[in-house]
Scaffold this active site. Structure first.
Site, PDB file in Angstrom:
ATOM      1  N   GLU A  67      23.518  30.544  67.094  1.00  9.00           N
ATOM      2  CA  GLU A  67      23.700  30.515  65.627  1.00  9.00           C
ATOM      3  C   GLU A  67      25.200  30.575  65.315  1.00  9.00           C
ATOM      4  O   GLU A  67      25.952  31.283  65.987  1.00  9.00           O
ATOM      5  CB  GLU A  67      23.011  31.760  65.039  1.00  9.00           C
ATOM      6  CG  GLU A  67      23.202  31.968  63.554  1.00  9.00           C
ATOM      7  CD  GLU A  67      22.740  33.368  63.098  1.00  9.00           C
ATOM      8  OE1 GLU A  67      22.862  34.348  63.876  1.00  9.00           O
ATOM      9  OE2 GLU A  67      22.265  33.472  61.958  1.00  9.00           O
ATOM     10  N   LYS A  87      17.970  28.060  57.884  1.00  7.97           N
ATOM     11  CA  LYS A  87      17.375  29.390  58.083  1.00  7.97           C
ATOM     12  C   LYS A  87      16.539  29.827  56.881  1.00  7.97           C
ATOM     13  O   LYS A  87      16.995  29.734  55.739  1.00  7.97           O
ATOM     14  CB  LYS A  87      18.496  30.391  58.361  1.00  7.97           C
ATOM     15  CG  LYS A  87      18.067  31.773  58.832  1.00  7.97           C
ATOM     16  CD  LYS A  87      19.310  32.574  59.243  1.00  7.97           C
ATOM     17  CE  LYS A  87      19.006  33.949  59.761  1.00  7.97           C
ATOM     18  NZ  LYS A  87      20.237  34.630  60.240  1.00  7.97           N
ATOM     19  N   CYS A 118      17.914  33.167  64.471  1.00  9.09           N
ATOM     20  CA  CYS A 118      18.136  34.615  64.557  1.00  9.09           C
ATOM     21  C   CYS A 118      17.036  35.460  63.930  1.00  9.09           C
ATOM     22  O   CYS A 118      15.996  35.653  64.521  1.00  9.09           O
ATOM     23  CB  CYS A 118      19.497  34.974  63.983  1.00  9.09           C
ATOM     24  SG  CYS A 118      19.977  36.634  64.519  1.00  9.09           S
TER      25      CYS A 118
END
Ligand code: CDT
Length: 306
Positions: free
Chosen positions: A46, A123, A168
């Site tokens: 990331e 995300k 993440c």
């Protein structure tokens, strides 16, 4: 057998003073090491082009524009695309994206072996806080810097398989894996930056490695998919972050794991047909799932206490 050799290309810290060009050179070095190990797909972390800038707060967000990419590839990142194409290696790369309309996303792309971008994921689960919290030892202001994606979790046909992506904090939520599982995902790619110190509850600090493995191994097993988790680890601007990059099989077993918290490549041969051992038996979704009693999963957000 549908064997795909996958590399987890872990990064050590990127300091604030490290410019993009020097980071791209590190990525190219990792790409070459992965190619030497016969990798066909290389997964980077990331926000792989910069330091983890949400650890600092700026009152005027435009002061942070320089951390974001406005085009991909750009002049600076083009050498990575060129080298990947030359080697015939695909890759997955995380970066901060600033769109033409001014939206800010935490983004990951999948690039095929011919250098074309075949998928983009933004995300969904944005952790941390929206406002400056001056009493913290460091900020985690992702909710200030990034808009949560409403596009959700796609699965793309690429690399002779079905590939999904998450970033993440997404890996801690079973819904991320399941939404991809319901699209037949066989390989989930996930970059992360996870500080070892969790400010809201430091009792979790010693459990960071355990929780990282717990969620990814469970997600892999319960959905019959490979999962590749790749860290930016080590001490970055004084903040120590988890390494433990790993490649996990649909059995939930770890096939490969890094041993350092710096730049490091590990690989595993992933037979994507292994997924069917789980998808067609214990986790035969069509036979055994009960969506009619799962309504609360999509109808409400928080717990309702009666
Ligand atoms: N980058 C990222 O999402 N990190 C979070 C840190 C914990 S929330 C402050 C994670 O889930 O690993």
């Amino acid at each position: 057998m549908r064997n795909l050799t996958v590399a987890a290309a872990q990064l050590g810290p990127i300091q604030r003073s490290d410019d993009r060009a020097s980071v791209v050179l590190r990525l190219i070095s990792l790409l070459r090491q992965a190619h030497d190990k016969k990798a066909q797909l290389v997964v980077f972390p990331e926000l792989a082009l910069t330091t983890f800038f949400p650890r600092w707060f700026v009152d005027d967000i435009s002061q942070a524009d320089h951390w974001y990419e406005t085009e991909m590839p750009s002049k600076t990142t083009q050498p990575l695309f060129d080298e990947a194409k030359r080697l015939g290696v695909g890759f997955c790369l995380g970066y901060a994206e600033l769109t033409q309309s001014g939206e800010r996303f935490n983004t990951q792309i999948l690039v095929e072996r011919d250098g074309t971008i075949v998928a983009k994921y933004r995300k969904v689960h944005i952790p941390g806080h929206e406002h400056h919290e001056p009493d913290r030892p460091f900020q985690h202001a992702e909710r200030y810097y990034f808009t949560p994606s409403t596009e959700g979790f796609g699965v793309w046909k690429a690399f002779s398989g079905r590939i999904g992506m998450m970033i993440c904090n997404d890996r801690r939520w079973p819904e991320s894996y399941r939404v991809m599982g319901l699209q037949g995902v066989e390989l989930i790619l996930c970059g992360y930056n996870t500080p070892l110190h969790y400010v809201p509850d430091p009792s979790q600090d010693v459990l960071q490695s355990f929780h990282n493995a717990l969620v990814m191994q469970s997600g892999a097993y319960q959905n019959g998919t490979f999962v590749v988790g790749v860290a930016k680890g080590g001490v970055e601007e004084g903040v120590d972050s988890l390494a433990d990059s790993s490649i996990i099989a649909p059995s939930g077993e770890i096939l490969a794991k890094t041993t350092t918290n710096g730049d490091e490549v590990v690989t595993a041969v992933c037979d994507l047909d292994w997924c069917n051992n789980y998808k067609n038996t214990l986790f035969d979704f069509d036979r055994y799932r009960r969506p009619e009693v799962y309504g609360r999963i999509t109808n409400q957000r928080g717990s309702i206490l009666e």
